[in-house]
Design an enzyme around this catalytic site. Structure first.
Site, PDB file in Angstrom:
ATOM      1  N   CYS A  75       0.804  -1.226   0.000  1.00 50.10           N
ATOM      2  CA  CYS A  75       0.000   0.000   0.000  1.00 50.10           C
ATOM      3  C   CYS A  75       0.837   1.277   0.000  1.00 50.10           C
ATOM      4  O   CYS A  75       0.337   2.343  -0.321  1.00 50.10           O
ATOM      5  CB  CYS A  75      -0.974   0.000   1.168  1.00 50.10           C
ATOM      6  SG  CYS A  75      -0.177   0.114   2.780  1.00 50.10           S
ATOM      7  N   HIS A 112      -3.375  12.112  15.086  1.00 48.93           N
ATOM      8  CA  HIS A 112      -3.750  11.198  14.011  1.00 48.93           C
ATOM      9  C   HIS A 112      -2.534  10.378  13.568  1.00 48.93           C
ATOM     10  O   HIS A 112      -1.466  10.939  13.320  1.00 48.93           O
ATOM     11  CB  HIS A 112      -4.286  12.008  12.828  1.00 48.93           C
ATOM     12  CG  HIS A 112      -4.604  11.205  11.616  1.00 48.93           C
ATOM     13  ND1 HIS A 112      -5.707  10.390  11.537  1.00 48.93           N
ATOM     14  CD2 HIS A 112      -3.964  11.093  10.425  1.00 48.93           C
ATOM     15  CE1 HIS A 112      -5.736   9.816  10.340  1.00 48.93           C
ATOM     16  NE2 HIS A 112      -4.687  10.218   9.653  1.00 48.93           N
ATOM     17  N   HIS A 115      -5.152   4.922   9.561  1.00 46.41           N
ATOM     18  CA  HIS A 115      -6.427   4.215   9.636  1.00 46.41           C
ATOM     19  C   HIS A 115      -6.178   2.727   9.818  1.00 46.41           C
ATOM     20  O   HIS A 115      -5.076   2.236   9.574  1.00 46.41           O
ATOM     21  CB  HIS A 115      -7.254   4.458   8.369  1.00 46.41           C
ATOM     22  CG  HIS A 115      -7.724   5.874   8.232  1.00 46.41           C
ATOM     23  ND1 HIS A 115      -6.955   6.849   7.646  1.00 46.41           N
ATOM     24  CD2 HIS A 115      -8.868   6.482   8.635  1.00 46.41           C
ATOM     25  CE1 HIS A 115      -7.619   8.004   7.686  1.00 46.41           C
ATOM     26  NE2 HIS A 115      -8.780   7.816   8.276  1.00 46.41           N
ATOM     27  N   ASP A 119      -8.063  -5.961   6.180  1.00 45.36           N
ATOM     28  CA  ASP A 119      -7.425  -6.807   5.169  1.00 45.36           C
ATOM     29  C   ASP A 119      -5.980  -7.149   5.534  1.00 45.36           C
ATOM     30  O   ASP A 119      -5.137  -7.353   4.664  1.00 45.36           O
ATOM     31  CB  ASP A 119      -7.497  -6.142   3.794  1.00 45.36           C
ATOM     32  CG  ASP A 119      -6.869  -4.758   3.800  1.00 45.36           C
ATOM     33  OD1 ASP A 119      -6.287  -4.356   4.835  1.00 45.36           O
ATOM     34  OD2 ASP A 119      -6.957  -4.070   2.765  1.00 45.36           O
ATOM     35  N   ARG A 127      -5.022  -4.392   9.496  1.00 45.14           N
ATOM     36  CA  ARG A 127      -3.917  -3.630   8.895  1.00 45.14           C
ATOM     37  C   ARG A 127      -3.952  -2.201   9.432  1.00 45.14           C
ATOM     38  O   ARG A 127      -4.826  -1.422   9.059  1.00 45.14           O
ATOM     39  CB  ARG A 127      -4.025  -3.614   7.370  1.00 45.14           C
ATOM     40  CG  ARG A 127      -2.987  -2.701   6.693  1.00 45.14           C
ATOM     41  CD  ARG A 127      -2.927  -2.912   5.190  1.00 45.14           C
ATOM     42  NE  ARG A 127      -4.204  -2.665   4.527  1.00 45.14           N
ATOM     43  CZ  ARG A 127      -4.515  -1.515   3.897  1.00 45.14           C
ATOM     44  NH1 ARG A 127      -3.654  -0.525   3.823  1.00 45.14           N
ATOM     45  NH2 ARG A 127      -5.712  -1.378   3.326  1.00 45.14           N
ATOM     46  N   CYS A 129      -2.672   1.027   8.977  1.00 44.94           N
ATOM     47  CA  CYS A 129      -2.041   1.717   7.861  1.00 44.94           C
ATOM     48  C   CYS A 129      -1.613   3.094   8.356  1.00 44.94           C
ATOM     49  O   CYS A 129      -2.447   3.986   8.503  1.00 44.94           O
ATOM     50  CB  CYS A 129      -3.045   1.823   6.717  1.00 44.94           C
ATOM     51  SG  CYS A 129      -2.394   2.589   5.237  1.00 44.94           S
TER      52      CYS A 129
END
Ligand code: FE
Length: 142
Positions: A75, A112, A115, A119, A127, A129
């Site tokens: 990703c 932050h 997310h 998957d 995950r 990410c």
């Protein structure tokens, strides 16, 4: 600028205003951590890293992930299947940009991080990410 809130041992929750963070944090970190920006895929310093060590919150020093939970993901962002401790991060619904996503925040400073998606690989199938800029990496043995 010196960050007086950064600590890898103090787990006290922080209540620091964005006006204060803006004076302290580098602009790229402020944009992601405090304004929910996302770094461009394949541009961060950790998406392709596989060195053994620990990942801390770049804003406050909170321990977030171990390299053991990091996996090679296509990703373009550093991806983990679990947090170091269940309470090192918190989760929030994020319905921005017409998507239904779960945002991951640092539990100590509410910055932050990225997310979480369903998957990921075993054993959790999750995950995390994350944005590289939100993470501080310390290799083992240092
Ligand atoms: Fe933090």
């Amino acid at each position: 600028m010196h960050n007086p809130y950064y600590s890898r041992t103090d787990t006290t929750h922080l209540n620091v205003s964005n006006a204060e963070w803006k004076k302290i944090l580098p602009a790229d970190l402020y944009a992601v951590a405090r304004e929910q920006a996302t770094e461009r895929a394949f541009t961060g310093k950790y998406w392709d890293a596989d060195t053994k060590g620990t990942y801390y919150c770049a804003v406050c020093g909170n321990k977030l992930f171990r390299s053991d939970a990091k996996f090679a993901s296509s990703c373009g962002w550093p991806s983990f299947f679990e947090a170091d401790r269940p309470n090192s991060v918190i989760y929030k619904e994020d319905n921005s940009y017409g998507m239904q996503r779960i945002e991951v925040e640092c539990a100590r400073c509410n910055s932050h991080l990225g997310h979480i998606f369903d998957d990921g690989p075993p054993p959790t199938g999750k995950r995390f990410c994350m944005n590289s800029v939100s993470l501080d990496f310390e290799p083992d043995g240092h």
